[in-house]
Enzyme design. Structure first.
Site, mmCIF file in Angstrom:
data_model
loop_
_atom_site.group_PDB
_atom_site.id
_atom_site.type_symbol
_atom_site.label_atom_id
_atom_site.label_comp_id
_atom_site.label_asym_id
_atom_site.label_seq_id
_atom_site.Cartn_x
_atom_site.Cartn_y
_atom_site.Cartn_z
ATOM 1 N N SER A 164 -18.284 -48.968 -18.018
ATOM 2 C CA SER A 164 -17.695 -48.057 -18.691
ATOM 3 C C SER A 164 -16.393 -47.585 -18.798
ATOM 4 C CB SER A 164 -18.646 -46.557 -18.322
ATOM 5 O OG SER A 164 -18.822 -45.594 -19.400
ATOM 6 N N GLU A 220 -27.231 -47.445 -24.008
ATOM 7 C CA GLU A 220 -26.065 -46.906 -23.587
ATOM 8 C C GLU A 220 -25.782 -45.467 -24.037
ATOM 9 O OE1 GLU A 220 -23.883 -48.749 -21.706
ATOM 10 O OE2 GLU A 220 -23.809 -50.804 -22.496
ATOM 11 N N HIS A 244 -27.078 -46.420 -19.739
ATOM 12 C CA HIS A 244 -25.794 -46.595 -19.316
ATOM 13 C C HIS A 244 -25.768 -46.236 -17.978
ATOM 14 C CE1 HIS A 244 -21.562 -46.639 -20.281
ATOM 15 N NE2 HIS A 244 -21.243 -45.317 -19.586
HETATM 16 C C1 LIG Z 1 -19.900 -43.502 -16.808
HETATM 17 O O1 LIG Z 1 -19.795 -43.124 -18.009
HETATM 18 C C2 LIG Z 1 -18.486 -43.507 -18.538
HETATM 19 O O2 LIG Z 1 -17.523 -43.769 -17.868
HETATM 20 C C3 LIG Z 1 -18.090 -43.069 -20.109
HETATM 21 C C4 LIG Z 1 -18.302 -41.701 -20.365
HETATM 22 C C5 LIG Z 1 -18.954 -40.705 -19.626
HETATM 23 C C6 LIG Z 1 -17.655 -41.553 -21.907
HETATM 24 C C7 LIG Z 1 -19.172 -41.468 -22.864
HETATM 25 C C8 LIG Z 1 -18.834 -41.395 -23.926
HETATM 26 C C9 LIG Z 1 -19.505 -40.792 -24.848
HETATM 27 C C10 LIG Z 1 -20.889 -40.028 -24.700
HETATM 28 C C11 LIG Z 1 -19.100 -40.686 -26.368
HETATM 29 C C12 LIG Z 1 -19.495 -41.846 -26.877
HETATM 30 C C13 LIG Z 1 -18.644 -41.715 -28.166
HETATM 31 O O3 LIG Z 1 -18.503 -42.887 -28.885
HETATM 32 C C14 LIG Z 1 -18.867 -41.762 -29.551
HETATM 33 C C15 LIG Z 1 -17.780 -41.516 -30.495
HETATM 34 C C16 LIG Z 1 -20.154 -41.516 -29.798
#
Ligand SMILES: COC(=O)/C=C(\C)CC/C=C(\C)CC[C@H]1OC1(C)C
Length: 591
Positions: free
Chosen positions: A228, A360, A488
């Site tokens: 992520s 995701e 995710h």
């Molecule tokens: C472990 O998760 C992460 O590292 C990432 C995160 C929490 C960010 C997650 C992102 C979103 C929920 C937003 C997605 C974004 O792309 C749009 C614009 C839909």
């Protein structure tokens, strides 16, 4: 009891376990006081000093060695808050590396009730190595945790090294880096240049280059891997000129540098607004130098809570403080926008493994769906909130916005203007496609266009195995076991033991076999630059991609099968939706 109840119990248990494993709580211990078996756990290096580690029990193996809480930078406190990290001088005496350090302080918007925890003094890393090692130097795997640049943990309670250590084939390093405002607030000039979290990661990678030999690691066989926001970070290190020479292979799990949450474009305005929310006087007019001075004096909890004031609704945008394109200079992490670097092919090519999971988008959708009040509120302002969530480019005019929303409502919601049982899969797909899948496809597309993939090959996996545990249960307080499929972070369950979040799988279970297989897939890549089973795939190239307008290059799928699980080859991808987003975002590709 649901997983959350389990998680609390396990947290207490794991804390108890760690306490019994700690022979000493002192940070300095005398060498002469060490028993013979503990003496073997002393590592000393020229620029490192001496560290005393601790044994940890393996999952399938007896034990391995852990060196926990090693400082790699000066504590980023006081004047050093919002400053580039400063390298840690050589440690004096024998440093007690048998205790994990707290996470970097964070307000965790991924939990249904966001909490603040951790410490501002947090620039520490952990090194894990097998007890019995081959005489040759081992490949090194350096993990960059995810959490949207605002949360996450490098510690053994969440990023547990047990599965990788069971292989006895690699050395694992996990590092903490600054998060949220502390890691990414920027005034877009020298006062607060930003990208501190990424610069922390980079300094930890330099620490690996200087010191990993002392642990038996090979500094010329370093794989950076991350999930992520950690995956985004790994890709950004491929793009940053200053990360040159710090790694030889990359694994990007569920995150690439072109995802919408990778780059902020109004950093100064956001810094001023944050200061205002912290009651800094004249925050909109102060010089950036004075703004920096004021923000360095703000109580850290006040600073983190001020982040709530940046949200347009509930916890959205989840990631407000993001990496930033800096002005060119010797200390800049990145001074060109990733989208330009990707399009120009202007970055370091290395063997690259990319990963994804089917759902995701669950990282945000599960909680909106499961929390009745939240869902009602979302539905009462559906069009407006959905449009905001999409993060359309700032230059889009009204007509383009309307057109784009029409396309989205047709494709994902059958014009229902509501999140409900019948549209929830569409909502999941929408966040998956916009947030992860279209960026993933395009990152691959650009890579194969500009890189000789016979020299620097590219691989992909999709982790589709639906097991008894899922991160979906972390995203909401409702019981959602198996309701959302493979979400995710679910691939992480089979790579790192997470005693704070999940119970252990039985040692003879199908899940234990998947752990062995998935870990071996990664370790093989770290050792050779090719993942396990690579010979079953046709190599990925521009020609292959172009010849499959409805799919993608061959990739491995980890999935359920009659006798447990299987690793199969697939070419399927959500290419139709990638094209939809290419049109919406004006990112054309010629087939
Ligand atoms: C472990 O998760 C992460 O590292 C990432 C995160 C929490 C960010 C997650 C992102 C979103 C929920 C937003 C997605 C974004 O792309 C749009 C614009 C839909």
């Amino acid at each position: 009891m649901n997983h959350r109840g389990n998680a609390l119990l396990l947290l207490l248990l794991s804390m108890l376990m760690m306490l019994t494993m700690m022979p000493s709580m002192l940070s300095l211990v005398s060498a002469t006081a060490l028993a013979p078996s503990e003496k073997a756990l002393l590592v000393c290096g020229g620029s490192l000093g001496c560290l005393k580690g601790v044994y940890m029990p393996g999952y399938q193996s007896k034990r391995f060695e852990a060196f926990l809480g090693i400082p790699y930078a000066l504590p980023p406190l006081g004047e050093l808050r919002f400053s580039n990290p400063k390298v840690m001088p050589k440690l004096q005496g024998i440093y007690n590396a048998s205790v994990a350090k707290p996470d970097c302080i964070q307000k965790n918007y991924l939990m249904p009730t966001p909490l603040i925890y951790g410490d501002e003094d947090c620039l520490y890393l952990n090194v894990y190595r097998p007890e019995r090692r081959l005489p040759q130097a081992l490949p090194v795997m350096v993990y960059i945790h995810g959490g949207g640049f605002f949360s996450g943990s490098a510690g053994p309670a969440v990023t547990g090294p047990e599965y990788l250590m069971d292989t006895r084939e690699v050395i694992l390093v996990t590092m903490a880096y600054r998060l949220g405002a502390l890691g990414f607030l920027s005034t877009e000039d020298a006062a607060i240049p930003g990208n501190f979290g990424l610069k922390d990661q980079q300094l930890a990678l330099r620490w690996v280059q200087r010191n990993i030999k002392a642990f038996g690691g090979d500094p010329r066989r370093v794989t950076i891997f991350g999930q992520s926001a950690g995956g985004v970070s790994t890709h950004l290190h491929m793009l940053s000129p200053k990360s040159e020479g710090l790694f030889q292979r990359v694994i990007s799990m569920s995150g690439t540098a072109n995802v919408p949450f990778a780059i902020v474009d109004n950093a100064l305005a956001q810094a001023r607004r944050t200061a205002e929310l912290c009651d800094v006087r004249d925050a909109q007019r102060l010089s950036t130098v004075k703004l920096a001075r004021a923000l360095r004096a703000v109580d850290v909890n006040t600073l983190l809570n001020a982040g709530d004031g940046l949200k347009f609704w509930d916890v959205d945008h989840m990631t407000n403080f993001r990496p930033v394109v800096e002005s060119p200079g010797p200390d800049a992490f990145l001074s060109t926008h990733p989208k330009h670097l990707l399009a120009e092919g202007n970055y370091r090519a290395v063997p690259w493994l990319l990963g994804t999971v089917p759902q995701e988008g669950a990282v945000r959708v599960v909680n909106i769906m499961e929390n009745v009040t939240l869902r009602q509120d979302f539905n009462s302002r559906f069009d407006e909130l959905l449009q905001e969530l999409m993060e359309f480019p700032a230059h889009f005019g009204t007509a383009k916005l309307e057109q784009s929303m029409e396309l989205i409502l047709d494709e994902y919601f059958q014009q229902q203007h509501e999140v409900n049982e019948s549209t929830v899969q569409g909502f999941l797909d929408l966040i998956s496609d916009r947030g992860f899948k279209q960026p993933l496809y395009n990152a691959i597309w650009h890579y194969v266009q500009s890189v000789d993939t016979s020299e620097q090959p590219l691989y992909m996996y999709s982790f589709n195995y639906l097991g008894p545990l899922s991160y979906a249960s972390i995203y909401t307080s409702a019981n959602v076991t198996n309701k959302y499929g493979v979400v995710h972070c679910d691939d992480l369950i089979y790579l790192f033991r997470s005693p704070m979040l999940f119970p252990d799988f039985a040692r003879n279970s199908t899940e234990a076999k998947i752990i062995a297989s998935f870990v071996d897939y990664f370790v093989q890549f770290a050792k050779t630059g090719k993942p396990r089973h690579a010979e079953t795939l046709a190599p990925c190239s521009t020609e292959v991609l172009k010849s499959r307008p409805n799919g993608i290059c061959d990739y491995q799928v980890f999935e359920n099968a009659e006798d447990g699980f299987a690793v199969n080859v697939s070419q399927e991808f959500r290419t139709r939706n990638v094209k939809l987003w290419d049109i919406i975002l004006d990112e054309p590709k010629c087939f």
